[in-house]
Scaffold this motif. Structure first.
Motif, short mmCIF file in Angstrom:
data_model
loop_
_atom_site.label_atom_id
_atom_site.label_comp_id
_atom_site.label_asym_id
_atom_site.label_seq_id
_atom_site.Cartn_x
_atom_site.Cartn_y
_atom_site.Cartn_z
N ASP A 174 0.57 -1.55 0.13
CA ASP A 174 0.00 0.25 0.09
C ASP A 174 0.54 1.17 -0.02
OD1 ASP A 174 -2.20 -1.69 0.10
OD2 ASP A 174 -2.22 -1.70 2.15
N VAL A 175 2.04 0.96 0.67
CA VAL A 175 2.91 2.77 0.84
C VAL A 175 3.58 2.97 -0.45
CG1 VAL A 175 4.93 3.49 1.76
CG2 VAL A 175 3.47 1.97 3.49
N LEU A 176 3.53 1.51 -1.27
CA LEU A 176 4.93 1.64 -2.03
C LEU A 176 3.99 2.57 -3.33
CD1 LEU A 176 7.26 1.24 -3.67
CD2 LEU A 176 6.89 -1.29 -4.04
N GLY A 177 2.81 1.89 -3.70
CA GLY A 177 2.07 2.23 -4.34
C GLY A 177 1.19 4.01 -3.96
N ALA A 178 1.48 4.07 -3.22
CA ALA A 178 0.90 4.94 -2.90
C ALA A 178 2.32 6.29 -3.41
CB ALA A 178 0.72 5.36 -1.67
N LEU A 179 3.39 5.64 -3.49
CA LEU A 179 4.58 6.35 -3.39
C LEU A 179 4.54 6.54 -4.59
CD1 LEU A 179 6.78 5.14 -0.63
CD2 LEU A 179 5.89 8.02 -0.40
N VAL A 180 4.10 5.42 -5.42
CA VAL A 180 4.92 5.66 -6.86
C VAL A 180 3.47 6.11 -7.46
CG1 VAL A 180 4.92 4.32 -8.66
CG2 VAL A 180 5.50 3.74 -6.56
N HIS A 181 2.15 6.06 -6.83
CA HIS A 181 1.30 7.03 -8.04
C HIS A 181 1.79 9.02 -7.89
CE1 HIS A 181 -2.97 7.76 -8.98
NE2 HIS A 181 -3.14 8.56 -7.65
N MET A 182 2.06 8.87 -6.68
CA MET A 182 2.31 10.13 -6.54
C MET A 182 2.80 11.08 -7.34
SD MET A 182 2.71 10.95 -2.44
CE MET A 182 3.45 12.75 -2.62
#
Length: 255
Positions: free
Chosen positions: A103-111
């Motif tokens: 979830d954390v990795l996905g949120a950062l990449v999405h940013m």
């Protein structure tokens, strides 16, 4: 005078491309004799860069927020030891009861944060911490306020030290006819060699952080095998041979 290195042994094209980018940073330090630092590298990439640095007499250290971190940056031509890690990376932290590593990795990449700007991510008893390049920290702090519909408040730790939980493994043994990758993958996930070959051919298997697409690739003792959706394993050693000539192997699965 140019930097000496050979990357012909690297099978994974994406991995080779990433290492070339890191080498270009190392070369800049080599030619100017000034301090340079890189993006985050996995253990395989670090080994290659470390070997090149030693061969060319370049002083280099790796930092990631914790000695046990998997992803670290390098600093070359540094002036003092120990390095102040907060000058190069930052560790961000927040409380997230239902938030997990992906979830954390996905949120950062999405940013729009590149994967190479992100180090290790630790989720331990509702406390989430992750390392990023120093220049990304404030942008993330002030712009990431929600992950998976859960509101979060990010803080930047004063000391760039990342808490790492102890990794636990389940140890097992099995018999295989050879140390080919398809044989070992088949044994690790208790499936047929045909399914193992499909996983390998579909680029779902890594050996020591390299994607290997050759089912006949022979593994060395101590190799780490990552299998998408199945987990990570360590091929520890060959214990001996059975009466039928099969290898008796020891391995561990990360839990």
């Amino acid at each position: 005078m140019s930097l000496e290195y050979n990357l012909n042994f690297i099978k994974d094209k994406a991995k080779k491309s990433n290492i070339k980018k890191a080498i270009s940073i190392l070369e800049r330090g080599f030619y100017t004799n000034q301090e340079v630092s890189s993006f985050f590298l996995d253990p395989f990439e670090r080994k290659v860069i470390g070997d090149i640095a030693r061969k060319n007499n370049i002083d280099i250290v790796f930092i990631g927020g914790n000695d046990k971190c998997e992803r670290k940056i390098f600093v070359a031509n540094y002036y003092y030891l120990p390095l102040e890690e907060s000058n190069y990376i930052k560790v961000l932290t927040f409380n997230g009861s239902e938030i997990k590593h992906p979830d954390v990795l996905g949120a950062l990449v999405h940013m729009g944060i590149g994967r190479n700007s992100i180090g290790d991510i630790s989720v331990l008893n509702g406390l989430v911490e992750f390392a990023v390049l120093e220049e990304e920290a404030n942008f993330i702090k002030y712009n990431l306020s929600k992950i998976k519909r859960e509101g979060i408040k990010i803080e930047i730790k004063e000391e760039s030290k990342l808490i790492k939980e102890k990794e636990d493994y389940i140890s097992s043994t099995s018999f295989i006819s050879s140390v080919r990758l398809d044989n070992i993958v088949s044994s690790l996930i208790n499936s047929s060699r045909a399914k193992a070959k499909i996983l390998i051919n579909n680029r779902l298997v890594k050996v020591d952080h390299q994607t290997i697409t050759d089912p006949s690739y022979n593994l060395d003792e101590g190799a780490m095998i990552s299998i998408r959706r199945e987990g990570r394993f360590i091929f520890d050693r060959i214990k001996g041979l059975s009466k039928k000539g099969n290898y008796h192997i020891e391995y561990r699965k990360l839990i």
